[in-house]
Design an enzyme around this catalytic site. Structure first.
Site, PDB file in Angstrom:
ATOM      1  N   LYS A 226       1.194   4.064  -2.966  1.00  0.00           N
ATOM      2  CA  LYS A 226       0.830   5.499  -2.565  1.00  0.00           C
ATOM      3  C   LYS A 226       1.960   6.399  -2.790  1.00  0.00           C
ATOM      4  CE  LYS A 226      -3.632   5.090  -1.525  1.00  0.00           C
ATOM      5  NZ  LYS A 226      -4.712   5.419  -2.569  1.00  0.00           N
TER       6      LYS A 226
ATOM      7  N   TYR B 254       0.839  -1.083   0.115  1.00  0.00           N
ATOM      8  CA  TYR B 254       0.275  -0.066  -0.013  1.00  0.00           C
ATOM      9  C   TYR B 254       0.873   1.127  -0.035  1.00  0.00           C
ATOM     10  CZ  TYR B 254      -3.832   3.295   1.662  1.00  0.00           C
ATOM     11  OH  TYR B 254      -4.723   4.185   1.629  1.00  0.00           O
TER      12      TYR B 254
HETATM   13  P1  NAP Z   1     -13.325   2.428   0.913  1.00  0.00           P
HETATM   14  O1  NAP Z   1     -14.491   2.881   1.792  1.00  0.00           O
HETATM   15  O2  NAP Z   1     -12.996   0.929   1.010  1.00  0.00           O
HETATM   16  O3  NAP Z   1     -13.624   2.797  -0.568  1.00  0.00           O
HETATM   17  C1  NAP Z   1     -13.023   2.430  -1.639  1.00  0.00           C
HETATM   18  C2  NAP Z   1     -13.816   2.441  -2.881  1.00  0.00           C
HETATM   19  O4  NAP Z   1     -12.848   1.966  -4.116  1.00  0.00           O
HETATM   20  C3  NAP Z   1     -14.750   1.178  -2.827  1.00  0.00           C
HETATM   21  O5  NAP Z   1     -15.973   2.055  -3.564  1.00  0.00           O
HETATM   22  C4  NAP Z   1     -14.295   0.375  -4.029  1.00  0.00           C
HETATM   23  O6  NAP Z   1     -15.503  -0.425  -4.768  1.00  0.00           O
HETATM   24  C5  NAP Z   1     -13.369   1.261  -4.770  1.00  0.00           C
HETATM   25  N1  NAP Z   1     -12.564   0.458  -5.688  1.00  0.00           N
HETATM   26  C6  NAP Z   1     -11.785  -0.598  -5.441  1.00  0.00           C
HETATM   27  N2  NAP Z   1     -11.035  -1.188  -6.391  1.00  0.00           N
HETATM   28  C7  NAP Z   1     -11.648  -0.512  -7.465  1.00  0.00           C
HETATM   29  C8  NAP Z   1     -11.425  -0.595  -8.887  1.00  0.00           C
HETATM   30  N3  NAP Z   1     -10.350  -1.550  -9.165  1.00  0.00           N
HETATM   31  N4  NAP Z   1     -11.808   0.113  -9.788  1.00  0.00           N
HETATM   32  C9  NAP Z   1     -12.996   0.934  -9.156  1.00  0.00           C
HETATM   33  N5  NAP Z   1     -13.178   1.046  -8.110  1.00  0.00           N
HETATM   34  C10 NAP Z   1     -12.549   0.570  -7.238  1.00  0.00           C
HETATM   35  O7  NAP Z   1     -11.798   3.327   0.865  1.00  0.00           O
HETATM   36  P2  NAP Z   1     -11.732   4.828   1.446  1.00  0.00           P
HETATM   37  O8  NAP Z   1     -11.351   4.874   2.944  1.00  0.00           O
HETATM   38  O9  NAP Z   1     -12.846   5.559   1.098  1.00  0.00           O
HETATM   39  O10 NAP Z   1     -10.374   5.205   0.687  1.00  0.00           O
HETATM   40  C11 NAP Z   1     -10.780   5.956  -0.550  1.00  0.00           C
HETATM   41  C12 NAP Z   1      -9.270   6.284  -1.030  1.00  0.00           C
HETATM   42  O11 NAP Z   1      -8.467   7.154  -0.005  1.00  0.00           O
HETATM   43  C13 NAP Z   1      -8.411   5.041  -1.251  1.00  0.00           C
HETATM   44  O12 NAP Z   1      -7.544   5.442  -2.365  1.00  0.00           O
HETATM   45  C14 NAP Z   1      -7.564   5.030  -0.116  1.00  0.00           C
HETATM   46  O13 NAP Z   1      -6.335   4.434  -0.397  1.00  0.00           O
HETATM   47  C15 NAP Z   1      -7.537   6.474   0.353  1.00  0.00           C
HETATM   48  N6  NAP Z   1      -7.113   6.748   1.636  1.00  0.00           N
HETATM   49  C16 NAP Z   1      -7.922   6.307   2.761  1.00  0.00           C
HETATM   50  C17 NAP Z   1      -7.521   6.517   3.890  1.00  0.00           C
HETATM   51  C18 NAP Z   1      -8.364   6.210   5.007  1.00  0.00           C
HETATM   52  O14 NAP Z   1      -8.093   6.481   6.214  1.00  0.00           O
HETATM   53  N7  NAP Z   1      -9.672   5.689   5.024  1.00  0.00           N
HETATM   54  C19 NAP Z   1      -6.250   7.288   4.312  1.00  0.00           C
HETATM   55  C20 NAP Z   1      -5.432   7.717   3.207  1.00  0.00           C
HETATM   56  C21 NAP Z   1      -5.734   7.482   1.890  1.00  0.00           C
HETATM   57  P3  NAP Z   1     -15.949  -1.842  -4.162  1.00  0.00           P
HETATM   58  O15 NAP Z   1     -16.317  -1.741  -2.961  1.00  0.00           O
HETATM   59  O16 NAP Z   1     -17.135  -2.158  -5.158  1.00  0.00           O
HETATM   60  O17 NAP Z   1     -14.744  -2.755  -4.409  1.00  0.00           O
END
Ligand code: NAP
Length: 243
Positions: A156, A152
């Protein structure tokens, strides 16, 4: 400023992506909501309640051809593509010594190559338009590293290099590209962590609170509205990383 523009958000059915789609809708942008598995009608209705159109398109962004169709259909539907937010991402955590090749590859394929795929196709459109903005969701982990997240963190950190290179290549045509590095944001992705890990995380956050999707979404809107910021990484992390 964003009224009537087209904003495409990948992986926007829930979590941070959904919050970003809603925040852009509040600004009057029409939304292309990309999803991989499902999106519920309530989400689409919520976005459209701000008086904009929400066009939901299913695509796995890690697939080059599907990413191409996604971008082309978005442009064909709304006539322009003004904002691209690469939000889709996954985690497959595990210690390096035990991490499978598949877990490494799948995280890189979705988080990093997925963003390349959409940028590759969207940039053709934005170059012709001579305007556009791209925002990539990186993470503080891409800046600091994190035990148990080698795949991861690599994806990133890679996104930051991709962001800066894209920013340099597209700047002569007035297109900006920036990254957001969220810290700990309460979503499904972080929900799976144990209470012990969550408490440990909290103790490392100077503002002593988890972030929300809205905190990240407001940063995305800020970047999209500013034509003179490019190649930057904006931390939205309660002070975890201070550059
Ligand atoms: P999340 O709730 O797990 O949502 C991720 C979304 O990405 C889901 O809707 C998923 O769809 C979709 N996805 C995954 N693989 C995909 C693909 N191949 N094509 C299209 N869509 C895809 O995650 P989140 O926490 O909202 O995170 C969103 C972004 O922010 C990510 O890039 C994550 O790495 C980044 N981020 C999050 C955090 C945190 O603390 N939450 C911190 C730093 C960075 P499905 O459910 O259908 O698979």
């Amino acid at each position: 400023m964003l009224k009537g523009k087209t904003a495409l958000v990948t992986g926007a059915a829930k979590g941070i992506g959904k919050a970003i789609a809603i925040e852009f809708a509040k600004e009057g942008a029409n939304i292309v909501l990309n999803y991989r598995s499902t999106v519920d009608d309530e989400t689409i209705k919520e976005i459209e309640s701000f008086g904009v159109e929400c066009f939901a398109l299913k695509a796995d962004v890690s697939d080059f051809a599907q990413a191409e169709s996604l971008i082309k259909e978005a442009k064909a539907h709304f006539g322009s593509l003004d904002v691209l937010v690469n939000n889709a991402g996954i985690t497959r955590d595990g210690l390096l010594m035990r991490m499978s090749e598949e877990d490494f590859d799948s995280v890189l394929r979705i988080n990093l190559k997925g963003a390349f795929n959409t940028i590759r196709h969207a940039s053709n459109i934005m170059l012709k338009q001579k305007q556009g903005t791209i925002i990539n969701l990186s993470s503080v982990v891409g800046l600091m590293g994190n035990a148990g997240q080698a795949n991861y963190a690599a994806s990133k950190a890679g996104l930051i290099g991709l962001t800066k290179s894209t920013a340099r290549e597209l700047a002569p045509r007035g297109i900006t590209c920036n990254a957001i590095a969220p810290g700990f944001i309460a979503t499904d992705m972080t929900e799976t962590l144990s209470e012990q890990v969550k408490e440990q995380m909290l103790s490392n956050i100077p503002l002593k609170a988890y972030g929300t999707g809205e905190d990240v979404a407001r940063a995305a809107v800020f970047l999209a509205k500013n034509r003179y910021i490019t190649g930057q990484v904006l931390n939205v992390d309660g002070g975890m990383v201070m550059n």
